[in-house]
Design an enzyme around this catalytic site. Structure first.
Site, PDB file in Angstrom:
ATOM      1  N   LYS A 166      49.949  38.971  17.583  1.00  0.00           N
ATOM      2  CA  LYS A 166      49.922  37.637  18.200  1.00  0.00           C
ATOM      3  C   LYS A 166      51.260  36.885  18.152  1.00  0.00           C
ATOM      4  CE  LYS A 166      45.996  36.879  15.793  1.00  0.00           C
ATOM      5  NZ  LYS A 166      44.760  36.250  15.322  1.00  0.00           N
ATOM      6  N   ASP A 201      38.884  36.394   9.281  1.00  0.00           N
ATOM      7  CA  ASP A 201      38.088  35.371   9.991  1.00  0.00           C
ATOM      8  C   ASP A 201      36.605  35.740  10.113  1.00  0.00           C
ATOM      9  OD1 ASP A 201      38.824  37.315  11.789  1.00  0.00           O
ATOM     10  OD2 ASP A 201      39.482  35.942  13.354  1.00  0.00           O
TER      11      ASP A 201
END
Ligand code: ADP
Ligand code: MG
Length: 504
Positions: A166, A201
């Site tokens: 990312k 997450d």
């Protein structure tokens, strides 16, 4: 074929489209085969390192039940912003929260790792000066970090960065312990915070849902990517040597499946030429095979591939394309969602998107074209939803959680796809029903996990504190105390724990 039913497409074109639709269809037998393969790959991933899915042990051994209390710090690093949160668990399935966002500049993302971690420590320091957290000299705040990058974890508070993703590329970070880098930076600033938990997450999603719901069997993300975490029996985690665990052996451990890599060997999910094109042109061909059929990053691209094929065969837009349609990843999954949200017969939203967002000339878009675009979105999203149901069914099977009782089976979810894509949950439930039976499907409660990355990280910090206490009360345990109860009582309310006292 509902979208195509009212069109004036000629039989040859219809047959052409039906042939494509059949390739996206998953029949009952295929779904059963996919479920069986899931269970096989889970077993392999749990018994050996280096397999896919990776089935990563997280060293989280307790799930919250909503009675937890205490104040914790949570950090969330992974997107454009760094989020710092003060989370107070009130112990009645309620939470108080206060947070600040700090921008992570491109220079920080791609510079020296030490600078990045110094910046994070400075942000925590700044946050603490503005927050009102009463601490005495020897008290420490426990911190949980949601870190959405691949790490190899060796303890709840230790994990080596495997690679950045990312847009992050800070040097001298890969191979190093993320928690140590953060702790060192905090120590350099004399910030009295203890880095207690490194949380994926999905694990945050699982924990947050468990806190608010009183229990949870699976935390699953259907957003840009897809992944899930669940609670496994320690004895099934064959690859984890007991030496790797500090303190008493737990009965259970949360496993981060990394199920996006399911069927990387391409044994069971039928692939179309549109999937193959997507894969070949992706930055990671042959990897994340399951994710590529399911998640937000890819669904739009599969639809784009279908539509281009139809354009090339002069079945769509009279053989015309546009710059946007010709652009790699030029058709976002969010547009599919908007197109499918529109119930109007004539597909007003679809026309608006094609002309305003996708650069098609309005005159080139016929009612048949609208129907075809809607149909394309539907067949790709339906397959994604049904495949998603296979993962949920696999976890229900793997954990035997629905057996022997009639309670709810709680699944916490997060991600734009499951939240916003019309009919996604229905599609997921249709394959779930087939695979686990109607009774269990009906009892499966699929609910949004509230702020998995903030509240989940705080719950991770609490779990870490809890586990630390458990190690310390081990001798007492032999005197006949109930560990779980003792450690819970010890942990409750002491997020800001004066651990030094209890060790001495
Ligand atoms: P992340 O997974 O990065 O935390 P999200 O859960 O918001 O973020 O997922 C982002 C993905 O969801 C993107 O791929 C985007 O295309 C897709 N998306 C965004 N909005 C919607 C929507 N309304 N419906 C379906 N998909 C969406
Ligand atoms: Mg997310």
């Amino acid at each position: 074929m509902s979208y195509l039913a009212d069109t004036s497409l000629n039989p040859a074109a219809l047959e052409f489209l039906e042939r494509i639709e059949r390739q996206f269809h998953l029949d009952d037998e295929q779904l059963q085969t996919i479920l069986a393969q899931f269970l096989k790959e889970f077993e392999l991933g749990l018994s050996k390192y280096g397999e896919s899915p990776a089935m990563v042990p997280t060293f989280v051994t307790h799930l919250p039940d909503g009675t937890e209390r205490g104040t914790f710090l949570a950090l969330d690093l992974g997107g454009t912003n760094l989020r710092v949160c003060q989370v107070t668990l009130l112990g009645n399935r309620q939470v108080e929260m206060n947070q600040s966002k700090y921008r992570v500049s491109e220079a920080l993302k791609t510079g020296e790792a030490e600078d990045l971690f110094n910046y994070i420590a400075d942000s925590v320091d700044h946050f603490l000066t503005t927050a009102d957290i009463p601490l005495t000299e020897d008290e420490q705040l426990y911190l949980g970090l949601t870190f959405s990058f691949p790490v190899e974890q060796t303890a709840i508070n230790k994990g080596k960065l495997l690679t950045w993703t990312k847009g992050f590329a800070a040097t001298h970070a890969i191979g190093n312990d993320v928690m140590q880098m953060l702790q060192d930076a905090l120590d350099r600033r004399h910030v009295h915070v203890k880095c207690a938990a490194l949380i994926n997450d999905t694990v945050g999603c699982l924990m947050s849902r468990a806190y608010f719901s009183g229990g949870c069997i699976l935390g699953a993300i259907f957003g840009t990517g897809t992944n899930g975490a669940y609670v496994e029996d320690m004895k099934a985690v064959k690859k984890l040597s007991t030496d790797a665990i500090d303190g008493p052996l737990p009965d259970k451990m949360v496993i981060n499946t990394e199920w996006g890599a399911f069927d990387n060997a391409r044994k069971v999910i039928p692939r179309t030429i549109f999937d193959n094109k997507l894969d070949r042109e992706s930055i990671n061909p042959r990897f994340q095979a399951y994710e590529k059929c399911i998640s937000g990053m890819y669904l739009g691209e599969i639809v784009r591939n279908i539509l281009l094929y139809l354009i090339d065969n002069s079945i769509l837009f009279g053989g015309n394309s546009s710059k946007q349609f010709n652009t790699h990843y030029g058709f976002d999954t969010e547009l599919m969602s908007n197109i499918e949200n529109d119930q109007s017969d004539e597909g007003v939203t679809c026309r608006a998107i094609l002309t305003q967002k996708m650069g098609m000339d309005d005159k080139l878009v016929s009612p048949n074209d609208i129907a075809i675009v809607r149909w394309g979105c539907k067949i790709v999203a339906t397959r994604a939803a049904k495949l998603s149901g296979c993962a949920v069914a696999a976890i229900i099977n793997q954990t035997h959680c629905a057996e022997g009782h009639e309670d709810f089976v709680d699944v916490g979810v997060d991600g734009s796809l499951i939240q916003f894509y019309p009919g996604f949950e229905d599609g997921l439930r249709s394959s779930l029903r087939l695979l686990v039976g109607e009774n269990v499907e009906k009892r499966t409660r699929i609910g949004l996990a509230k702020d998995g990355s903030g509240i989940g990280a705080a719950l991770g910090a609490l779990a870490s504190l809890h586990q630390e206490r458990e190690r310390q009360v081990q001798p007492v345990l032999q005197a006949g105390l109930d560990t779980a109860k003792a450690s819970r009582e010890a942990a409750e309310g002491v997020g800001k724990a004066a651990l030094a006292d209890s060790i001495a």
